[in-house]
Design an enzyme around this catalytic site. Structure first.
Site, PDB file in Angstrom:
ATOM      1  N   GLU A 167       0.890  -1.125   0.220  1.00  0.00           N
ATOM      2  CA  GLU A 167      -0.014   0.073  -0.036  1.00  0.00           C
ATOM      3  C   GLU A 167       1.079   1.348   0.086  1.00  0.00           C
ATOM      4  O   GLU A 167       0.856   1.859   1.027  1.00  0.00           O
ATOM      5  CB  GLU A 167      -0.852   0.237   1.032  1.00  0.00           C
ATOM      6  CG  GLU A 167      -1.735  -1.180   1.256  1.00  0.00           C
ATOM      7  CD  GLU A 167      -2.940  -1.210   2.068  1.00  0.00           C
ATOM      8  OE1 GLU A 167      -2.668  -0.215   3.232  1.00  0.00           O
ATOM      9  OE2 GLU A 167      -3.841  -1.861   2.251  1.00  0.00           O
ATOM     10  N   GLU A 352      -5.491  -8.597   1.123  1.00  0.00           N
ATOM     11  CA  GLU A 352      -5.912  -8.131   2.200  1.00  0.00           C
ATOM     12  C   GLU A 352      -7.551  -8.115   2.068  1.00  0.00           C
ATOM     13  O   GLU A 352      -7.775  -7.402   1.147  1.00  0.00           O
ATOM     14  CB  GLU A 352      -5.402  -7.065   3.118  1.00  0.00           C
ATOM     15  CG  GLU A 352      -4.133  -7.249   3.742  1.00  0.00           C
ATOM     16  CD  GLU A 352      -3.563  -5.919   4.192  1.00  0.00           C
ATOM     17  OE1 GLU A 352      -4.162  -5.114   4.491  1.00  0.00           O
ATOM     18  OE2 GLU A 352      -2.222  -5.671   4.193  1.00  0.00           O
TER      19      GLU A 352
HETATM   20  C1  BGC Z   1      -3.061  -2.392   6.102  1.00  0.00           C
HETATM   21  C2  BGC Z   1      -2.827  -3.049   7.376  1.00  0.00           C
HETATM   22  C3  BGC Z   1      -3.934  -2.659   8.418  1.00  0.00           C
HETATM   23  C4  BGC Z   1      -5.369  -2.650   7.519  1.00  0.00           C
HETATM   24  C5  BGC Z   1      -6.466  -2.302   8.493  1.00  0.00           C
HETATM   25  C6  BGC Z   1      -4.326  -2.007   5.547  1.00  0.00           C
HETATM   26  O1  BGC Z   1      -4.359  -0.870   5.178  1.00  0.00           O
HETATM   27  O2  BGC Z   1      -2.244  -2.872   5.115  1.00  0.00           O
HETATM   28  O3  BGC Z   1      -1.727  -3.161   7.765  1.00  0.00           O
HETATM   29  O4  BGC Z   1      -4.103  -3.179   9.527  1.00  0.00           O
HETATM   30  O5  BGC Z   1      -5.374  -2.192   6.383  1.00  0.00           O
HETATM   31  O6  BGC Z   1      -6.560  -0.776   8.432  1.00  0.00           O
END
Ligand code: BGC
Length: 453
Positions: A167, A352
Site C-alpha cells: 500500500e 487483504e
Molecule cells: C494495512 C494493514 C491494516 C489494515 C486495516 C491495511 O491498510 O495493510 O496493515 O491493519 O489495512 O486498517
C-alpha cells in the site's frame, strides 16, 4: 442454488499479518529501530499510548501461531519482513539473527504445509534510513534493492510469492501528507516525492528479482472504488481526482509507465516532472497484482477538503465497521473488474480483506461470536466469485488478519483478527468467523452455498 461459480482449483486460501503489528520484541537480537518504533514511542501519536513492543508476541510465539494456522487448515500465510531486523542501520551490515528469524518462520510454515507469501515493506522503514531522508531520498531505490536481494538470496528457494511494497498510498498519504502514520510528516511537497521513490524502489526490487529470483513477485495496492454523489460536473471531477489519487497513482506507473493526469491538478506546483528513465525503472512486468480491499467511497466535490477537494458522503442505509468503513461487497466485485479493464490480465491475489467489529470478550460458552464479521467474510468472498464469473483471474485470498493486532496509530483499540488475542495473557481464541473460514477453506468455498453457513 447459487449462480456464482466455484473458486478455481488450487485457490490459495490464507490469512495475512505484518511485522510491526504482531511481532513484538522490535529491538531483539540486534535489530535496529524502525520509524514505527520511534513513532509509537512519541507522546500522543498512538491511541492509549499503545506500542508494538509486545503486540502479539509473535516473534517468540511463531511456532504456536503456525501450529494454530495448521490446525485451522490454512493453506497459505502472508507476512512481512522487518527491514530493520535484517539491516539494523538500514543498509550495509546484515544482521544474521534477523535473517534467521524469518528463515525459521518460513521453515515452520513449510513443515506445516503452508505456502508463505513475503512482503518486503509493510511500513516499518529502518529509522537509520529515515535519518537520511527515508522515502524522500532518491538513493532509497538502491537501498531497497540491496535489502530485497538479500532476502531473495536467503529465502527465495522456499518463498515463492513476494510482494514488494504494501500500500504505497497509505505510506505517503498517512506518512507524508496527513501525518497520522510514521514518520508523521504533513507536507504537500513531500508526498509526491515519497510516492515516486516508493515506486522506483518497487521497480528496482522487481528488477533485482528478475536477476535473482525464480518465482513470482508483485505490488500490493489498497483500492477503494469511488462512486459519484451526483452526476454534476463538479462531483464527477471530484470523483476522478479521488480515484486518481488513491487507485491509479501507483498502478498506472507500475503497469503503464505514467502517472494519472489528475495528479497535477491535485498537487499543482508540488507535482514534479520526472525523467523518462524513472518510468522505465518503475514499469517492470509483474507476476501478480495484490489487491487489498476494505471499503468504497461515494465522493462529492468539497472545497474544504485538502488537497483533493473531494469528500466521502456518509451512506444512511449502510453498515459501517468500527473503523468507519462502509460495508459494500458489490464494490469489491466492481473494483476487481475495473483492475482487469484498466490493467489487463495479470493474475490477482486478494492480499487483504477484512473488518474491525466489536467482539464480545467473554461469551459464556467461551467462544467469540462475531456475526458481523461473518457476514462481511461471506459477502466479500461471494463478491470475488462474482468477479471470477466476469473473467477476473483471482488466484487467492488472504483474510486480514490472522490475529487481532496493533492497528497502527489506533493501537489495540480495533480488532481485525479472525483469531481473538487477549493482550494480557496472549491467549489466542479462533472467533466464529475463523471457524467458518476453516470450513470455507476445507471445502474450497463450496460451504458458502449452504443454508445457514
Ligand atoms: C494495512 C494493514 C491494516 C489494515 C486495516 C491495511 O491498510 O495493510 O496493515 O491493519 O489495512 O486498517
Amino acid at each position: 442454488m447459487s449462480k456464482l461459480p466455484p473458486f478455481p482449483a488450487n485457490f490459495l486460501w490464507g490469512t495475512a499479518t505484518s511485522a510491526y503489528q504482531i511481532e513484538g520484541s522490535p529491538l531483539a537480537d540486534g535489530a535496529g529501530p524502525s520509524i514505527w518504533q520511534r513513532f509509537a514511542h512519541t507522546p500522543k501519536m498512538m491511541v492509549n499510548g499503545d506500542t508494538g513492543d509486545v503486540a502479539c508476541d509473535h516473534y517468540r510465539r511463531y511456532k504456536e501461531d503456525v501450529a494454530l494456522m495448521r490446525e485451522l487448515g490454512m493453506k497459505s500465510y502472508r507476512f512481512s519482513i522487518a527491514w530493520s531486523r535484517i539491516f539494523p542501520e538500514g543498509k550495509g551490515r546484515v544482521n544474521p539473527a534477523g535473517l534467521d528469524f524469518y528463515s525459521r518462520l518460513v521453515d515452520e510454515l513449510l513443515a506445516a504445509g503452508i505456502e508463505p507469501m513475503a512482503t518486503l515493506y509493510h511500513w516499518d522503514l529502518p529509522a537509520a534510513l529515515d535519518d537520511r531522508g527515508g522515502w524522500l531520498n532518491p538513493d532509497i531505490a538502491e537501498w531497497f534493492g540491496d535489502y530485497a536481494a538479500t532476502m531473495f538470496r536467503a529465502l527465495d528457494g522456499r518463498v515463492k510469492l513476494w510482494a514488494t511494497l504494501n500500500e504505497p498510498w497509505v505510506v505517503t498519504d498517512g506518512g507524508y501528507l496527513h501525518g497520522a502514520l510514521a514518520p508523521g510528516h504533513r507536507n504537500y511537497f513531500e508526498a509526491p516525492i515519497a510516492s515516486h521513490h516508493l515506486m522506483r524502489s518497487h521497480g528496482r526490487a522487481v528488477q533485482v528479482y528478475r536477476a535473482e529470483g525464480k518465482h513470482q513477485i508483485g505490488l500490493v495496492v489498497n483500492l477503494e472504488p469511488k462512486y459519484p454523489a451526483s452526476q454534476s460536473e463538479q462531483d464527477l471531477a471530484a470523483l476522478r481526482r479521488a480515484d486518481a489519487y488513491m487507485n491509479r497513482q501507483y498502478l498506472d506507473p507500475a503497469v503503464h509507465g505514467r502517472y494519472p493526469e489528475e495528479m497535477k491538478e491535485i498537487f499543482g506546483s508540488a507535482w514534479p516532472e520526472w525523467p523518462a528513465e524513472d518510468f522505465a525503472l518503475i514499469r517492470q512486468p509483474m507476476d501478480f497484482i495484490g489487491v487489498n480491499y476494505y471499503t468504497r467511497n461515494v465522493t462529492r466535490h468539497d472545497e474544504q477538503s485538502w488537497p483533493l477537494k473531494a469528500s466521502p458522503v456518509k451512506q444512511t442505509q449502510a453498515t459501517y465497521t468500527e473503523t468507519g468503513w462502509e460495508v459494500c461487497p458489490q464494490a469489491f466485485t466492481d473494483v476487481l473488474v475495473w483492475v482487469k479493464k484498466l490493467y489487463g490480465d495479470t493474475p490477482i491475489y486478494i492480499t487483504e480483506n477484512g473488518s474491525a467489529f466489536y467482539d464480545p470478550p467473554n461469551a459464556p460458552d467461551g467462544k467469540i461470536h462475531d456475526p458481523l464479521r461473518i457476514h462481511y467474510l461471506r459477502s466479500h468472498l461471494n463478491a470475488i466469485r462474482a468477479a471470477i464469473a466476469q473473467g477476473v483471474d483471482v488466484r487467492g485470498y488472504f483474510g486480514w488478519s490472522f490475529l487481532d493486532n496493533l492497528e497502527w496509530s489506533l493501537g489495540f483499540s480495533k480488532r481485525f483478527g479472525l483469531v481473538h488475542v487477549n493482550f494480557e495473557t496472549q491467549q489466542r481464541t479462533p472467533k466464529d468467523s475463523m471457524r467458518l473460514y476453516s470450513r470455507i477453506v476445507a471445502s474450497n468455498g463450496t460451504v458458502l452455498d449452504d443454508e445457514g453457513e
